[in-house]
Scaffold this motif. Structure first.
Motif, PDB file in Angstrom:
ATOM      1  N   ALA A  61       0.841  -1.206   0.000  1.00  0.00           N
ATOM      2  CA  ALA A  61       0.000   0.000   0.000  1.00  0.00           C
ATOM      3  C   ALA A  61       0.871   1.250   0.000  1.00  0.00           C
ATOM      4  N   GLU A  62       1.917   1.242   0.817  1.00  0.00           N
ATOM      5  CA  GLU A  62       2.804   2.399   0.918  1.00  0.00           C
ATOM      6  C   GLU A  62       3.487   2.695  -0.420  1.00  0.00           C
ATOM      7  N   SER A  63       3.781   1.662  -1.189  1.00  0.00           N
ATOM      8  CA  SER A  63       4.428   1.863  -2.484  1.00  0.00           C
ATOM      9  C   SER A  63       3.535   2.659  -3.436  1.00  0.00           C
ATOM     10  N   ARG A  64       2.233   2.674  -3.161  1.00  0.00           N
ATOM     11  CA  ARG A  64       1.281   3.464  -3.959  1.00  0.00           C
ATOM     12  C   ARG A  64       1.002   4.811  -3.305  1.00  0.00           C
ATOM     13  N   GLY A  65       1.700   5.109  -2.214  1.00  0.00           N
ATOM     14  CA  GLY A  65       1.453   6.351  -1.504  1.00  0.00           C
ATOM     15  C   GLY A  65       0.152   6.326  -0.733  1.00  0.00           C
ATOM     16  N   ALA A  66      -0.279   5.153  -0.333  1.00  0.00           N
ATOM     17  CA  ALA A  66      -1.575   4.996   0.330  1.00  0.00           C
ATOM     18  C   ALA A  66      -1.424   4.243   1.645  1.00  0.00           C
ATOM     19  N   ARG A  67      -2.472   4.249   2.412  1.00  0.00           N
ATOM     20  CA  ARG A  67      -2.579   3.392   3.594  1.00  0.00           C
ATOM     21  C   ARG A  67      -3.648   2.381   3.258  1.00  0.00           C
ATOM     22  N   GLY A  68      -3.380   1.151   3.548  1.00  0.00           N
ATOM     23  CA  GLY A  68      -4.320   0.101   3.204  1.00  0.00           C
ATOM     24  C   GLY A  68      -5.177  -0.326   4.378  1.00  0.00           C
ATOM     25  N   THR A  69      -6.107  -1.198   4.075  1.00  0.00           N
ATOM     26  CA  THR A  69      -6.973  -1.799   5.075  1.00  0.00           C
ATOM     27  C   THR A  69      -6.800  -3.302   4.978  1.00  0.00           C
ATOM     28  N   ALA A  70      -6.702  -3.951   6.126  1.00  0.00           N
ATOM     29  CA  ALA A  70      -6.583  -5.409   6.162  1.00  0.00           C
ATOM     30  C   ALA A  70      -7.561  -5.957   7.188  1.00  0.00           C
ATOM     31  N   VAL A  71      -8.081  -7.139   6.887  1.00  0.00           N
ATOM     32  CA  VAL A  71      -8.983  -7.829   7.808  1.00  0.00           C
ATOM     33  C   VAL A  71      -8.354  -9.186   8.119  1.00  0.00           C
ATOM     34  N   ALA A 101      -7.046 -10.554   4.484  1.00  0.00           N
ATOM     35  CA  ALA A 101      -7.496  -9.938   3.235  1.00  0.00           C
ATOM     36  C   ALA A 101      -7.139  -8.467   3.293  1.00  0.00           C
ATOM     37  N   ASP A 102      -6.570  -7.953   2.210  1.00  0.00           N
ATOM     38  CA  ASP A 102      -6.204  -6.536   2.210  1.00  0.00           C
ATOM     39  C   ASP A 102      -6.560  -5.913   0.868  1.00  0.00           C
ATOM     40  N   ASP A 103      -6.500  -4.595   0.827  1.00  0.00           N
ATOM     41  CA  ASP A 103      -6.859  -3.867  -0.393  1.00  0.00           C
ATOM     42  C   ASP A 103      -5.629  -3.293  -1.089  1.00  0.00           C
ATOM     43  N   GLY A 104      -4.496  -3.956  -0.927  1.00  0.00           N
ATOM     44  CA  GLY A 104      -3.262  -3.500  -1.556  1.00  0.00           C
ATOM     45  C   GLY A 104      -3.253  -3.743  -3.054  1.00  0.00           C
ATOM     46  N   ARG A 105      -2.141  -3.431  -3.677  1.00  0.00           N
ATOM     47  CA  ARG A 105      -2.046  -3.553  -5.138  1.00  0.00           C
ATOM     48  C   ARG A 105      -1.858  -4.989  -5.591  1.00  0.00           C
ATOM     49  N   GLY A 106      -1.542  -5.892  -4.691  1.00  0.00           N
ATOM     50  CA  GLY A 106      -1.323  -7.290  -5.057  1.00  0.00           C
ATOM     51  C   GLY A 106       0.107  -7.546  -5.480  1.00  0.00           C
ATOM     52  N   THR A 107       0.515  -8.783  -5.363  1.00  0.00           N
ATOM     53  CA  THR A 107       1.858  -9.195  -5.737  1.00  0.00           C
ATOM     54  C   THR A 107       2.041  -9.066  -7.247  1.00  0.00           C
ATOM     55  N   ASP A 108       3.213  -8.614  -7.672  1.00  0.00           N
ATOM     56  CA  ASP A 108       3.517  -8.411  -9.076  1.00  0.00           C
ATOM     57  C   ASP A 108       3.212  -9.677  -9.870  1.00  0.00           C
ATOM     58  N   THR A 109       2.278  -9.571 -10.790  1.00  0.00           N
ATOM     59  CA  THR A 109       1.848 -10.689 -11.632  1.00  0.00           C
ATOM     60  C   THR A 109       1.719 -10.171 -13.055  1.00  0.00           C
ATOM     61  N   ARG A 110       2.243 -10.922 -13.996  1.00  0.00           N
ATOM     62  CA  ARG A 110       2.170 -10.508 -15.402  1.00  0.00           C
ATOM     63  C   ARG A 110       2.272 -11.720 -16.299  1.00  0.00           C
ATOM     64  N   ARG A 111       2.163 -11.513 -17.571  1.00  0.00           N
ATOM     65  CA  ARG A 111       2.257 -12.610 -18.538  1.00  0.00           C
ATOM     66  C   ARG A 111       3.666 -12.645 -19.136  1.00  0.00           C
ATOM     67  N   ASP A 112       4.177 -13.868 -19.325  1.00  0.00           N
ATOM     68  CA  ASP A 112       5.484 -14.004 -19.958  1.00  0.00           C
ATOM     69  C   ASP A 112       5.321 -13.942 -21.478  1.00  0.00           C
ATOM     70  N   ALA A 113       6.393 -14.158 -22.200  1.00  0.00           N
ATOM     71  CA  ALA A 113       6.374 -14.033 -23.661  1.00  0.00           C
ATOM     72  C   ALA A 113       5.407 -15.012 -24.323  1.00  0.00           C
TER      73      ALA A 113
END
Length: 164
Positions: A53-63, A75-87
């Motif tokens: 959350a801090e990396s986005r300049g925000a404060r998050g919420t977690a339960v 459970a939290d409202d953060g940006r999530g772990t870096d996930t992407r598609r490979d080649a």
């Protein structure tokens, strides 16, 4: 940014590895000498969510939920772990659960968590958990992956439609 995790610059975790068995084994061995405890593991998860959350300049919420069987969900409202598609179009996630946190490893000055113990990284939680299910939501989708003692026990499962 490179889409193949092996091509990424390693700033927080070793992107060339899917699983660091040596690290996971060491975490379990060290915990046998000085048990970490459930409170510390939950604090590690919350610290990770807060960092995201801090990396986005925000404060998050977690339960945090403690279930009847003794398992815990966070459970939290953060940006999530870096996930992407490979080649090839395959979804890959940064292996934060199965590789050591390079920012925290070997530091005598690792930040202390509220329990007074130094932060070790989210892979400590995975390594010490009999099982763990990590559900990750990002802008372009949501995925779940299971782990046993920090080692992936399932492929990433697309949950995008189910979690909308």
């Amino acid at each position: 940014m490179a889409s193949d995790p092996r091509d990424r610059v390693s700033t927080t975790h070793d992107g060339a590895r899917d699983v660091d068995h040596g690290h996971l084994d060491q975490v379990r061995q060290d915990a046998g000498a000085a048990p970490v405890g459930l409170e510390h593991l939950v604090l590690e998860v919350l610290a990770y969510a807060d960092e995201e959350a801090e990396s986005r300049g925000a404060r998050g919420t977690a339960v945090v939920t403690v279930h009847d069987d003794g398992s815990v969900s966070v459970a939290d409202d953060g940006r999530g772990t870096d996930t992407r598609r490979d080649a090839t179009g395959r979804v890959v996630r940064k292996q934060v659960m199965a590789t050591q946190d390079l920012q925290l490893t070997g530091r005598d000055d690792a930040p202390a968590l509220p329990d007074g113990r130094p932060r070790c990284g989210i892979s400590t939680v995975a390594a010490l958990s009999t099982w763990l299910e990590h559900t990750n939501r990002r802008r372009d989708g949501a995925w779940t992956q299971g782990y046993e003692h920090g080692v992936p026990s399932s492929d990433l499962v697309d949950r995008t439609e189910a979690l909308r």
